[in-house]
Design a protein around this motif. Structure first.
Motif, PDB file in Angstrom:
ATOM      1  N   UNK A  69       0.828  -1.205   0.000  1.00 26.90           N
ATOM      2  CA  UNK A  69       0.000   0.000   0.000  1.00 26.90           C
ATOM      3  C   UNK A  69       0.861   1.254   0.000  1.00 26.90           C
ATOM      4  N   UNK A  70       1.958   1.190   0.801  1.00 28.58           N
ATOM      5  CA  UNK A  70       2.869   2.343   0.822  1.00 28.58           C
ATOM      6  C   UNK A  70       3.487   2.555  -0.561  1.00 28.58           C
ATOM      7  N   UNK A  71       3.900   1.433  -1.175  1.00 28.54           N
ATOM      8  CA  UNK A  71       4.498   1.546  -2.507  1.00 28.54           C
ATOM      9  C   UNK A  71       3.484   2.065  -3.522  1.00 28.54           C
ATOM     10  N   UNK A  72       2.216   1.524  -3.415  1.00 28.63           N
ATOM     11  CA  UNK A  72       1.176   2.000  -4.337  1.00 28.63           C
ATOM     12  C   UNK A  72       0.881   3.486  -4.138  1.00 28.63           C
ATOM     13  N   UNK A  73       0.839   3.883  -2.852  1.00 30.07           N
ATOM     14  CA  UNK A  73       0.586   5.289  -2.561  1.00 30.07           C
ATOM     15  C   UNK A  73       1.695   6.174  -3.108  1.00 30.07           C
ATOM     16  N   UNK A  74       2.928   5.695  -2.949  1.00 32.89           N
ATOM     17  CA  UNK A  74       4.058   6.465  -3.458  1.00 32.89           C
ATOM     18  C   UNK A  74       4.023   6.530  -4.983  1.00 32.89           C
ATOM     19  N   UNK A  75       3.643   5.379  -5.602  1.00 39.26           N
ATOM     20  CA  UNK A  75       3.547   5.348  -7.050  1.00 39.26           C
ATOM     21  C   UNK A  75       2.451   6.288  -7.541  1.00 39.26           C
ATOM     22  N   UNK A  76       1.303   6.282  -6.820  1.00 39.12           N
ATOM     23  CA  UNK A  76       0.213   7.177  -7.190  1.00 39.12           C
ATOM     24  C   UNK A  76       0.632   8.633  -7.072  1.00 39.12           C
ATOM     25  N   UNK A  77       1.391   8.933  -5.988  1.00 37.29           N
ATOM     26  CA  UNK A  77       1.885  10.309  -5.824  1.00 37.29           C
ATOM     27  C   UNK A  77       2.795  10.687  -6.977  1.00 37.29           C
ATOM     28  N   UNK A  78       3.684   9.739  -7.358  1.00 35.54           N
ATOM     29  CA  UNK A  78       4.597  10.018  -8.472  1.00 35.54           C
ATOM     30  C   UNK A  78       3.817  10.189  -9.782  1.00 35.54           C
ATOM     31  N   UNK A  79       2.793   9.294  -9.964  1.00 36.60           N
ATOM     32  CA  UNK A  79       1.980   9.410 -11.176  1.00 36.60           C
ATOM     33  C   UNK A  79       1.216  10.733 -11.200  1.00 36.60           C
ATOM     34  N   UNK A  80       0.675  11.117 -10.031  1.00 32.49           N
ATOM     35  CA  UNK A  80      -0.041  12.403  -9.966  1.00 32.49           C
ATOM     36  C   UNK A  80       0.875  13.569 -10.261  1.00 32.49           C
ATOM     37  N   UNK A  81       2.110  13.513  -9.728  1.00 31.06           N
ATOM     38  CA  UNK A  81       3.079  14.581  -9.997  1.00 31.06           C
ATOM     39  C   UNK A  81       3.418  14.629 -11.478  1.00 31.06           C
ATOM     40  N   UNK A  82       3.601  13.424 -12.085  1.00 29.40           N
ATOM     41  CA  UNK A  82       3.916  13.374 -13.511  1.00 29.40           C
ATOM     42  C   UNK A  82       2.762  13.915 -14.342  1.00 29.40           C
ATOM     43  N   UNK A  83       1.518  13.526 -13.957  1.00 29.14           N
ATOM     44  CA  UNK A  83       0.362  14.042 -14.673  1.00 29.14           C
ATOM     45  C   UNK A  83       0.238  15.548 -14.534  1.00 29.14           C
ATOM     46  N   UNK A  84       0.523  16.061 -13.325  1.00 28.49           N
ATOM     47  CA  UNK A  84       0.467  17.509 -13.116  1.00 28.49           C
ATOM     48  C   UNK A  84       1.502  18.221 -13.965  1.00 28.49           C
ATOM     49  N   UNK A  85       2.707  17.648 -14.030  1.00 27.20           N
ATOM     50  CA  UNK A  85       3.747  18.255 -14.860  1.00 27.20           C
ATOM     51  C   UNK A  85       3.361  18.202 -16.338  1.00 27.20           C
ATOM     52  N   UNK A  86       2.818  17.042 -16.759  1.00 29.27           N
ATOM     53  CA  UNK A  86       2.380  16.934 -18.148  1.00 29.27           C
ATOM     54  C   UNK A  86       1.273  17.932 -18.456  1.00 29.27           C
ATOM     55  N   UNK A  87       0.359  18.116 -17.494  1.00 23.47           N
ATOM     56  CA  UNK A  87      -0.727  19.083 -17.685  1.00 23.47           C
ATOM     57  C   UNK A  87      -0.174  20.496 -17.827  1.00 23.47           C
ATOM     58  N   UNK A  88       0.799  20.834 -17.005  1.00 22.35           N
ATOM     59  CA  UNK A  88       1.410  22.160 -17.090  1.00 22.35           C
ATOM     60  C   UNK A  88       2.116  22.341 -18.428  1.00 22.35           C
ATOM     61  N   UNK A  89       2.795  21.250 -18.872  1.00 27.02           N
ATOM     62  CA  UNK A  89       3.489  21.332 -20.166  1.00 27.02           C
ATOM     63  C   UNK A  89       2.486  21.517 -21.298  1.00 27.02           C
ATOM     64  N   UNK A  90       1.365  20.771 -21.235  1.00 28.33           N
ATOM     65  CA  UNK A  90       0.334  20.888 -22.261  1.00 28.33           C
ATOM     66  C   UNK A  90      -0.266  22.292 -22.279  1.00 28.33           C
ATOM     67  N   UNK A  91      -0.470  22.863 -21.077  1.00 32.32           N
ATOM     68  CA  UNK A  91      -1.007  24.223 -21.007  1.00 32.32           C
ATOM     69  C   UNK A  91      -0.051  25.225 -21.636  1.00 32.32           C
ATOM     70  N   UNK A  92       1.246  25.052 -21.328  1.00 36.25           N
ATOM     71  CA  UNK A  92       2.252  25.964 -21.889  1.00 36.25           C
ATOM     72  C   UNK A  92       2.291  25.830 -23.412  1.00 36.25           C
ATOM     73  N   UNK A  93       2.270  24.566 -23.892  1.00 37.90           N
ATOM     74  CA  UNK A  93       2.283  24.348 -25.337  1.00 37.90           C
ATOM     75  C   UNK A  93       1.038  24.935 -25.991  1.00 37.90           C
ATOM     76  N   UNK A  94      -0.118  24.747 -25.340  1.00 31.57           N
ATOM     77  CA  UNK A  94      -1.363  25.292 -25.892  1.00 31.57           C
ATOM     78  C   UNK A  94      -1.320  26.812 -25.949  1.00 31.57           C
ATOM     79  N   UNK A  95      -0.791  27.423 -24.879  1.00 28.98           N
ATOM     80  CA  UNK A  95      -0.685  28.885 -24.851  1.00 28.98           C
ATOM     81  C   UNK A  95       0.247  29.389 -25.944  1.00 28.98           C
ATOM     82  N   UNK A  96       1.394  28.712 -26.092  1.00 31.09           N
ATOM     83  CA  UNK A  96       2.342  29.105 -27.134  1.00 31.09           C
ATOM     84  C   UNK A  96       1.729  28.930 -28.520  1.00 31.09           C
TER      85      UNK A  96
END
Length: 222
Positions: free
Chosen positions: A39-66
Motif C-alpha cells: 500500500x505504501x508503494x502504491x501510494x508512493x507510485x500514485x503520488x509520483x503518477x499524480x506529480x507526472x500528470x500535473x507536470x504533463x498538464x502544465x506542459x500541455x497548457x504551456x504548449x497550448x498557450x504558445x
C-alpha cells in the motif's frame, strides 16, 4: 549454567511456535506487513503518477498557450498581408485605369492629341513636325500632368481638357470639352486649337473628331 525456569520458557516457546495457531498468526502478521508495504508503494507510485500528470498538464497548457499565441500572430500577419495586397491591387487598378482607360483625362488627352495630329488643317496651320506637350514650354521640368476639369452640366458629367501643340510654323493651345452619354461614354462637344498666329485670317481651328478630318475645312473666327 542455564536455569530450569529459562529452559522451560524456551521449551514453551518452541511448542507454541510449532503449534498451527501460532504459525497462522505469524503468517497473517507477515501478510499484513506485506500488504502495508504494498500500500505504501502504491501510494508512493500514485503520488509520483499524480506529480507526472500535473507536470504533463502544465506542459500541455504551456504548449497550448504558445500555440494559441503563434496562431494569433500568424492571423495578424495574414490580415496585414491581405490588407497590403488589397491596397496594392487597388492602387494598381487606379493607376492602370488612369493610364489605359479612355474615360479619364489622360485617356481623352491621348485620343484627342492623336486626332489633332491626324487632322490636315492642324498639320497645315502648325507645320510639320508637331510636338504635343501638357505644359507651355517644351521640355519643362514640371510634372507632365494633363490639365482637366470635371463638372456636372444638365445632369450629365462633363469635362474640359487642355494641352499644347508646337509645330514648325505656329503653336496652339487645344481646348476640349466632352460629355458622358447614356452609355456612360465620353463624346466630344468640341476640339478647338487656339493659334498663336493667324492662319488664313483665322486664329482658331475646329477639329471634327467624329468625322473624316479631310472632308472638313472649317475655321471659326476668334
Amino acid at each position: 549454567m542455564i536455569s530450569p525456569s529459562f529452559h522451560l520458557v524456551i521449551k514453551q516457546c518452541h511448542k507454541q511456535w510449532r503449534s498451527p495457531l501460532f504459525r497462522t498468526i505469524v503468517v497473517i502478521h507477515q501478510r499484513q506487513l506485506s500488504t502495508i508495504e504494498h500500500e505504501k508503494q502504491d501510494s508512493k507510485k500514485q503520488d509520483n503518477d499524480g506529480l507526472a500528470q500535473s507536470q504533463n498538464s502544465q506542459i500541455q497548457k504551456v504548449k497550448f498557450t504558445q500555440k494559441a499565441q503563434q496562431t494569433a500572430k500568424d492571423t495578424v500577419y495574414s490580415l496585414v498581408v491581405v490588407a497590403g495586397v488589397a491596397a496594392l491591387s487597388g492602387l494598381c487598378y487606379v493607376i492602370m485605369h488612369e493610364l489605359y482607360s479612355r474615360e479619364t483625362p489622360n485617356g481623352i488627352y491621348k485620343e484627342a492629341s492623336r486626332i489633332c495630329l491626324e487632322n490636315s488643317d492642324v498639320q497645315e496651320a502648325l507645320g510639320l513636325p508637331i510636338i504635343v506637350h501638357t505644359t507651355p514650354q517644351i521640355g519643362s521640368m514640371r510634372i507632365n500632368n494633363v490639365r482637366a476639369r470635371t463638372f456636372d452640366e444638365k445632369g450629365h458629367q462633363s469635362m474640359t481638357v487642355s494641352f499644347y501643340l508646337t509645330g514648325k510654323e505656329r503653336s496652339g493651345v487645344v481646348a476640349i470639352k466632352v460629355q458622358k452619354n447614356i452609355s456612360n461614354k465620353f463624346v466630344y462637344d468640341y476640339i478647338l486649337v487656339q493659334l498663336d498666329k493667324q492662319w488664313h485670317s483665322q486664329n482658331i481651328v475646329q477639329v471634327y473628331p467624329d468625322s473624316n478630318p479631310s472632308s472638313f475645312r472649317r475655321e471659326i473666327s476668334s
